[in-house]
Design a protein around this motif. Sequence first.
Motif, PDB file in Angstrom:
ATOM      1  N   ASP A 201     -58.124  18.362  30.943  1.00 46.25           N
ATOM      2  CA  ASP A 201     -59.014  19.477  30.604  1.00 46.25           C
ATOM      3  C   ASP A 201     -60.472  19.191  30.959  1.00 46.25           C
ATOM      4  N   LEU A 202     -60.838  17.906  31.021  1.00 42.96           N
ATOM      5  CA  LEU A 202     -62.236  17.521  31.232  1.00 42.96           C
ATOM      6  C   LEU A 202     -62.279  16.121  31.812  1.00 42.96           C
ATOM      7  N   VAL A 203     -63.220  15.893  32.730  1.00 37.22           N
ATOM      8  CA  VAL A 203     -63.493  14.553  33.262  1.00 37.22           C
ATOM      9  C   VAL A 203     -64.876  14.141  32.783  1.00 37.22           C
ATOM     10  N   VAL A 204     -64.984  12.925  32.260  1.00 40.82           N
ATOM     11  CA  VAL A 204     -66.274  12.410  31.788  1.00 40.82           C
ATOM     12  C   VAL A 204     -66.596  11.138  32.554  1.00 40.82           C
ATOM     13  N   ASP A 205     -67.713  11.145  33.261  1.00 41.82           N
ATOM     14  CA  ASP A 205     -68.178   9.991  34.028  1.00 41.82           C
ATOM     15  C   ASP A 205     -69.583   9.637  33.552  1.00 41.82           C
ATOM     16  N   VAL A 206     -70.167   8.636  34.176  1.00 39.47           N
ATOM     17  CA  VAL A 206     -71.561   8.291  33.932  1.00 39.47           C
ATOM     18  C   VAL A 206     -72.335   8.526  35.222  1.00 39.47           C
ATOM     19  N   THR A 207     -73.646   8.589  35.112  1.00 33.73           N
ATOM     20  CA  THR A 207     -74.500   8.679  36.288  1.00 33.73           C
ATOM     21  C   THR A 207     -75.665   7.717  36.132  1.00 33.73           C
ATOM     22  N   TYR A 208     -76.003   7.048  37.228  1.00 29.58           N
ATOM     23  CA  TYR A 208     -77.157   6.143  37.227  1.00 29.58           C
ATOM     24  C   TYR A 208     -78.389   6.785  37.847  1.00 29.58           C
ATOM     25  N   ASP A 209     -78.169   7.821  38.662  1.00 28.14           N
ATOM     26  CA  ASP A 209     -79.290   8.443  39.358  1.00 28.14           C
ATOM     27  C   ASP A 209     -79.580   9.861  38.892  1.00 28.14           C
ATOM     28  N   GLY A 210     -78.818  10.353  37.909  1.00 26.15           N
ATOM     29  CA  GLY A 210     -79.025  11.699  37.428  1.00 26.15           C
ATOM     30  C   GLY A 210     -78.586  12.781  38.394  1.00 26.15           C
ATOM     31  N   LYS A 211     -77.834  12.381  39.425  1.00 23.94           N
ATOM     32  CA  LYS A 211     -77.417  13.345  40.446  1.00 23.94           C
ATOM     33  C   LYS A 211     -75.910  13.384  40.644  1.00 23.94           C
ATOM     34  N   ALA A 212     -75.271  12.231  40.667  1.00 29.06           N
ATOM     35  CA  ALA A 212     -73.862  12.167  41.039  1.00 29.06           C
ATOM     36  C   ALA A 212     -73.080  11.330  40.046  1.00 29.06           C
ATOM     37  N   PRO A 213     -71.801  11.674  39.819  1.00 26.42           N
ATOM     38  CA  PRO A 213     -70.954  10.796  39.004  1.00 26.42           C
ATOM     39  C   PRO A 213     -70.788   9.451  39.696  1.00 26.42           C
ATOM     40  N   TYR A 214     -70.711   8.401  38.900  1.00 26.43           N
ATOM     41  CA  TYR A 214     -70.712   7.042  39.427  1.00 26.43           C
ATOM     42  C   TYR A 214     -69.369   6.611  40.008  1.00 26.43           C
TER      43      TYR A 214
END
Length: 308
Positions: free
Chosen positions: A113-126
Amino acid sequence: MSDATDTGTGTDANTDTGGTGSAGGGWAFTDDRGAAPTAAGSPERVLAYVRAGAALLDLGVRPVAVYGSGHDGELLDPVKAGGLAAAGVPYLGPGRTLTAARVRELCGPGGVDLVVDVTYDGKAPYALDEALAEELGAPLVALSVGNELPLPAIVARFTELAGALSGALPGGPGAGAGGRVADAEAALRAAAGRTGLRVLALSGAGPEQVHLARPQAWPELARLAELGVRLLDPGPGPGANWLTTDWEYALGLAPDLVLFDSRANAVPPHRVPPGARLASWNPETPPSPAAFARFFRDLTAALEEPAS
């Protein structure tokens, strides 16, 4: 990268980086890229990057599965896993090697239902290609873990997402963790003041090279400095997060305590100064109050360990 308030890593009353809202009676969450993914109802089957999944589990949301980064192999790194393995959360392997068919096969007929990632640059999933989430038909939320936010704000955002997913109420999973963080930070501040030990954070790269962490590039290290820990800066040179050098240079900084990267993709410290203490550091500690309370308590114990 200072924290305007000193209320503990679990809270930051001045944070205003987005949140939940209604989407025609459905579910919405503004992530740290400024994206506002929506769903018809509150997502129940969450696929997450391992660091994000471990934080959500601490906060009362059990992912249906987790995936790794390009640094990870086919087995879950126990250092990064938090409580995921004990909770029986499946690990699917590195995110960028996954296909929609494999995710559907491993996650079962309920899908994602949902994918949760992190971002280091505020632009793209890591750790996952956003196109994969689109192919799965699942919205993607990416929360910042880079140094554009102080550590309390990072943890607050994961807490906010967990609450949006679980409808968490006071007294639910994770309740009281903010207080435990405040207590752990107070103990660490006192220990740092008493001992005055010089601390060097690093990631081993073998007998010839070592990566020395730049404290202000890492939110948790910057928080340690705010709490009075005497973190050594490796000095000028290339690299925004690390200075890559040799072990002789690292020894020349004369640390009293070496905070070493304990993840599976790093190697143990090849050389340490005589008499220097060792303490482990996971640069991908789950951004939850419970995880950082443990880290602060462990570092306090290392600082207070009697000299050998």
